[in-house]
Scaffold this motif. Structure first.
Motif, PDB file in Angstrom:
ATOM      1  N   ASP B 172       0.705  -1.165  -0.142  1.00 33.23           N
ATOM      2  CA  ASP B 172       0.134  -0.100   0.106  1.00 33.23           C
ATOM      3  C   ASP B 172       0.923   1.273   0.010  1.00 33.23           C
ATOM      4  N   THR B 173       2.013   1.185   0.664  1.00 31.18           N
ATOM      5  CA  THR B 173       3.115   2.373   0.692  1.00 31.18           C
ATOM      6  C   THR B 173       3.359   2.634  -0.739  1.00 31.18           C
ATOM      7  N   ASN B 175       1.904   1.831  -3.446  1.00 31.54           N
ATOM      8  CA  ASN B 175       0.916   2.167  -4.380  1.00 31.54           C
ATOM      9  C   ASN B 175       0.310   3.681  -4.049  1.00 31.54           C
ATOM     10  N   TYR B 176       0.548   3.728  -3.007  1.00 27.48           N
ATOM     11  CA  TYR B 176      -0.148   5.041  -2.336  1.00 27.48           C
ATOM     12  C   TYR B 176       0.818   6.288  -2.839  1.00 27.48           C
ATOM     13  N   VAL B 198      -4.858   0.972  -2.727  1.00 25.13           N
ATOM     14  CA  VAL B 198      -4.577   1.123  -1.533  1.00 25.13           C
ATOM     15  C   VAL B 198      -5.820   0.746  -0.550  1.00 25.13           C
ATOM     16  N   SER B 204      -5.128  -0.032   5.432  1.00 24.20           N
ATOM     17  CA  SER B 204      -3.946   1.080   5.209  1.00 24.20           C
ATOM     18  C   SER B 204      -4.131   2.071   6.124  1.00 24.20           C
ATOM     19  N   ALA B 210      -6.205   8.268   0.826  1.00 18.86           N
ATOM     20  CA  ALA B 210      -6.357   7.680  -0.488  1.00 18.86           C
ATOM     21  C   ALA B 210      -7.951   8.008  -0.939  1.00 18.86           C
TER      22      ALA B 210
END
Lengths: 198, 248
Positions: B172-173, B175-176, B198, B204, B210
């Protein structure tokens, strides 16, 4: 052609002088103002629109002739529209008095209501002068378009020699000469018709 | 001089004309009248001429009245002049209306977009990123990219993070911040992909951000319902404030 002012409000004196000079705008205004009233009157009294037109135009010509003779507004003061209206009304009443309507009660009532004062046209034309007039009109009809329109420009529309020369694309001297010749021709035709009648 | 009343010279005719059409000064009028009274032949010639003159004049009047009457009747039946004028202008009025409508439509269209865009730019700012404390060799590449990101070198950051994403696609990091870089570049669609990933996990730490950025992205794209949906899911104050700005 003389030019009068282009606003709609005209004094009676202006209407009269415009009429005397055959001014286009004055004739226009007078016709448009008075005809609807005459038509309404004639409709109310068993007339058709065709009759209204004929009666009104006869009344207009009569008013115009009397104006030229100085007969307008002799008694009550000058009011050209009222004069014209009254002439038209009286002409219609004359028509109603003719053989077809003579015996109806309604006609008698209308005659009572009529204002047959000095405004009524003086139809004192003798049969001889009427005959002469007919001959003249016939002669004019047979004159030919060129002469007719030329003389009309000079005598009815009262345009100046120069204006006419420009309009017809001829020289001023030519316009003057043609006018004389056309009148000679008309004179000859009238004489012929008069003599043939007699 | 010919005194035959049947013959009129051109000069004599013109004299008669001037008198009849009132083109004579008064003094001349009077002297002419006197002459007429004294000269019988002149009187005859004049009278004969006058009849012709009157005939022409009256015929002119009657023709005028006839054509005037016809003109008035025509005006009553079909207002030709008025209709022509309005017909003529009608086409141009229609054309003008179309142009105006297109202009307004185009203006509206662009304004419509920019209404969402306006709000977007009012409420968007790039995520500040994570503190870059270099030294941890495990995540060197990640933080090197973060440095790029903070400097505004979004392309570099994306390139580097993408390489890392290949190994950890659901991180997720990654992707974020990839999405954050994308939205900073103006690539809403790519950003949407990333932010959606995310929120997929629902756990997350970047969830609220997000949702907020998802809402903003949809707002910029003009998709108001989705924008509102996602903004509502974010608990950020900013998200709530923006949500209040939006029409129902």
């Amino acid at each position: 052609m003389t030019k009068t002012k282009h606003y709609h409000h005209r004094t009676q004196e202006e209407i009269l002088s415009g009429l005397l000079l055959n001014n286009d705008l004055v004739i226009n205004q007078l016709y448009r103002e008075v005809f609807p009233k005459v038509q309404r009157y004639i409709f109310k009294n068993n007339g058709t629109s065709e009759q209204a037109k004929d009666i009104f135009q006869e009344a207009f010509a009569a008013t115009w002739k009397n104006a030229k003779k100085g007969k307008l507004g002799e008694a009550k003061g000058l009011n050209v529209e009222a004069y014209l209206y009254t002439i038209a009304k009286n002409k219609w009443l004359d028509h109603l008095r003719s053989s077809a309507y003579k015996k109806t009660v309604r006609t008698i009532k209308l005659i009572d209501q009529a204002n047959l004062s000095e405004e009524s046209e003086n139809e004192t034309e003798t049969s001889e002068s009427q005959f002469e007039m007919e001959a003249m009109r016939a002669a004019l009809k047979s004159l030919g378009e060129n002469c007719k329109s030329l003389l009309n420009l000079f005598y009815f529309e009262r345009k100046s020699m120069d204006e006419i020369a420009i309009e017809l694309n001829i020289g001023a001297a030519s316009a003057r000469n043609q006018k004389y010749r056309c009148m000679e021709k008309l004179r000859g035709l009238a004489l012929e018709l008069k003599n043939n009648g007699k | 001089m010919e005194n035959n009343p049947k013959y009129i010279s051109e000069e004599q005719q013109e004299l008669f004309e001037r008198f009849l059409m009132h083109e004579m000064p008064v003094a001349e009028q009077l002297s002419f009248k006197t002459r007429l009274a004294e000269d019988e032949n002149l009187q005859k010639s004049f009278n004969e001429f006058k009849v012709l003159f009157d005939t022409v004049e009256e015929a002119g009047l009657r023709e005028k009245l006839e054509s005037l009457h016809n003109a008035i009747e025509q005006e009553k039946k079909t207002p030709v002049i008025g209709l022509n004028a309005s017909k003529f202008r009608f086409i141009y009025r229609i054309a003008a209306s179309v142009v105006i409508l297109l202009a307004i439509g185009g203006f509206w269209y662009f304004n419509r977009q920019s209404a969402g865009e306006k709000l977007f730019y009012n409420y968007y700012s790039p995520d500040p990123g994570l503190p870059t404390v270099m030294g941890n060799s495990d995540n060197y590449d990640f933080y090197e990219a973060m440095v790029d990101y903070k400097h505004g070198d979004y392309d570099k950051a994306i390139e580097k993070w993408n390489k890392l994403l290949a190994a950890k696609p659901h991180n997720d990091t990654l992707n974020y911040f990839l999405a954050s870089a994308q939205i900073a570049k103006g690539n809403e669609n790519s950003a949407l992909n990333g932010f959606t990933k995310v929120i997929a996990s629902r756990k997350s730490v970047f969830q609220n951000e997000a949702y907020f950025y998802l809402g903003l992205s949809y707002l910029k794209k003009g998709e108001l319902p989705k924008a509102k949906e996602y903004l509502a899911l974010s608990n950020l104050d900013l998200s709530k404030e923006l949500l209040n700005q939006l029409p129902d």
